[in-house]
Design an enzyme around this catalytic site. Structure first.
Site, PDB file in Angstrom:
ATOM      1  N   GLU A 240     -36.619  11.948 -15.831  1.00 12.50           N
ATOM      2  CA  GLU A 240     -37.640  10.831 -15.668  1.00 12.50           C
ATOM      3  C   GLU A 240     -36.901   9.679 -14.992  1.00 12.50           C
ATOM      4  O   GLU A 240     -37.479   8.692 -15.467  1.00 12.50           O
ATOM      5  CB  GLU A 240     -38.093  10.551 -17.026  1.00 12.50           C
ATOM      6  CG  GLU A 240     -38.945  12.039 -17.801  1.00 12.50           C
ATOM      7  CD  GLU A 240     -39.820  11.636 -18.932  1.00 12.50           C
ATOM      8  OE1 GLU A 240     -40.976  11.657 -18.760  1.00 12.50           O
ATOM      9  OE2 GLU A 240     -39.090  11.583 -19.798  1.00 12.50           O
TER      10      GLU A 240
ATOM     11  N   HIS B   8     -36.976   4.181 -22.430  1.00 10.36           N
ATOM     12  CA  HIS B   8     -37.767   5.338 -22.425  1.00 10.36           C
ATOM     13  C   HIS B   8     -37.536   5.995 -23.861  1.00 10.36           C
ATOM     14  O   HIS B   8     -36.423   6.417 -23.861  1.00 10.36           O
ATOM     15  CB  HIS B   8     -37.927   6.268 -21.340  1.00 10.36           C
ATOM     16  CG  HIS B   8     -38.707   7.485 -21.332  1.00 10.36           C
ATOM     17  ND1 HIS B   8     -40.137   7.028 -21.819  1.00 10.36           N
ATOM     18  CD2 HIS B   8     -38.514   8.598 -21.474  1.00 10.36           C
ATOM     19  CE1 HIS B   8     -40.608   8.249 -21.837  1.00 10.36           C
ATOM     20  NE2 HIS B   8     -39.908   9.482 -21.751  1.00 10.36           N
TER      21      HIS B   8
ATOM     22  N   HIS C 136     -38.679   8.668 -27.229  1.00  6.02           N
ATOM     23  CA  HIS C 136     -39.920   9.736 -27.720  1.00  6.02           C
ATOM     24  C   HIS C 136     -39.988   9.331 -29.124  1.00  6.02           C
ATOM     25  O   HIS C 136     -40.281  10.489 -29.990  1.00  6.02           O
ATOM     26  CB  HIS C 136     -39.344  11.056 -27.542  1.00  6.02           C
ATOM     27  CG  HIS C 136     -39.258  11.247 -26.098  1.00  6.02           C
ATOM     28  ND1 HIS C 136     -38.376  12.436 -25.558  1.00  6.02           N
ATOM     29  CD2 HIS C 136     -39.577  10.832 -24.888  1.00  6.02           C
ATOM     30  CE1 HIS C 136     -38.492  12.385 -24.433  1.00  6.02           C
ATOM     31  NE2 HIS C 136     -39.275  11.491 -23.777  1.00  6.02           N
TER      32      HIS C 136
ATOM     33  N   HIS D 116     -46.159  11.817 -25.696  1.00  4.88           N
ATOM     34  CA  HIS D 116     -44.727  11.778 -25.115  1.00  4.88           C
ATOM     35  C   HIS D 116     -43.871  10.660 -25.842  1.00  4.88           C
ATOM     36  O   HIS D 116     -42.979  11.105 -26.351  1.00  4.88           O
ATOM     37  CB  HIS D 116     -45.090  11.593 -23.650  1.00  4.88           C
ATOM     38  CG  HIS D 116     -43.668  11.457 -22.795  1.00  4.88           C
ATOM     39  ND1 HIS D 116     -43.593  11.749 -21.556  1.00  4.88           N
ATOM     40  CD2 HIS D 116     -42.175  11.601 -23.022  1.00  4.88           C
ATOM     41  CE1 HIS D 116     -42.398  11.621 -21.162  1.00  4.88           C
ATOM     42  NE2 HIS D 116     -41.662  11.421 -21.974  1.00  4.88           N
TER      43      HIS D 116
HETATM   44 ZN   LIG Z   1     -39.767  11.158 -21.784  1.00  2.74          ZN
END
Ligand SMILES: [Zn+2]
Length: 258
Positions: free
Chosen positions: A82, A101, A103, A176
């Site tokens: 990603e 980023h 989760h 996500h």
């Molecule tokens: Zn991710």
């Protein structure tokens, strides 16, 4: 020489940042932090495909091109799939220098329920008072990719990056997680941690109101002025939090010293 020292400082900050984000449950074995090269804006760095808590030295970092999210060294170690989240945000926003980023579980309910995540307390005034946008990567899947919600290419990364227009700092991702964009590594870590805390607080408040049969209109959130004022002052006090967080991870035997 000065450039080398500046880059070394950024390597160190980013490794601390990854450890801090793990310590505060923003990252587990997954998720990532990146930073833009401090003297060459066409490049950015993020770790190879390892758990953020285990990043030990700059040898674990990969240098990528902003233009296409590919490594400058074709023989670089395996990177995160990603990374295009990061490359496309840097490509679209020249003043953004760090991206996280995550989760984190406390945020996920706000990506799937239609309930908007809003700034609940003074530490999260950087969140959009009208609700943090929710991006659905399933809308961007192009064959032969499978609709697994991962941001797998520059096309999907660009669609996500557009959500940061208008000085938006946080975007949720349906089913996500979320992504944070900031002008420094310290601020990106700060925004990522307090987004997660704000989500937990909002869920708890909604639960309390429901428990007494109250109306969700009783949820008293920061208004536009309060959020704006807090966003401005956070930038000057985030250093205090950063200094504490560095000591926390430095004192833990889990995180490699660097
Ligand atoms: Zn991710």
């Amino acid at each position: 020489m000065a450039d080398t020292k500046l880059l070394q400082t950024h390597y160190s900050k980013s490794i601390h940042g990854s450890h801090i984000l793990h310590f505060h449950n923003v990252l587990d074995a997954y998720g990532h932090l990146s930073f833009r090269h401090p003297t060459d804006s066409s490049l950015f760095f993020m770790a190879c495909s390892i758990a953020p808590a285990l990043i030990a030295t700059e040898a674990d970092l990969i240098e990528y091109r902003v233009s296409d999210g590919e490594p400058t060294n074709p023989n670089a170690a395996q990177g995160y799939i990603e990374r295009y989240i990061h490359s496309e945000i840097y490509r679209r926003f020249p003043d953004i220098n760090a991206v996280v980023h995550s989760h984190a579980e406390s945020v996920i309910p706000f990506t799937i329920s239609g309930v908007l995540l809003k700034p609940c307390y003074h530490m999260a005034g950087f969140l959009n008072p009208n609700g943090v946008p929710v991006h659905d990567s399933a809308n961007d899947v192009v064959a032969p990719n499978v609709p697994d919600l991962l941001v797998r290419n520059t096309y999907m990364g660009e669609a996500l990056a557009r959500r940061f227009d208008g000085d938006n700092k946080v975007t949720l991702m349906r089913g996500h997680g979320y992504t944070v964009a900031a002008k420094s590594i310290e601020l990106a870590v700060f925004y990522a941690i307090y987004t997660q805390k704000n989500a937990a607080i909002q869920s708890a408040a909604v639960g309390l109101i429901a428990a007494v049969g109250g109306s969700m209109r009783n949820l008293r959130l920061l208004n536009d002025d309060e959020a704006r004022e807090r966003t401005a002052s956070v930038a000057t006090t985030a250093k205090r939090a950063w200094e504490l967080w560095v000591v926390e991870v430095s004192d833990s035997t889990l995180y490699p010293k660097h």
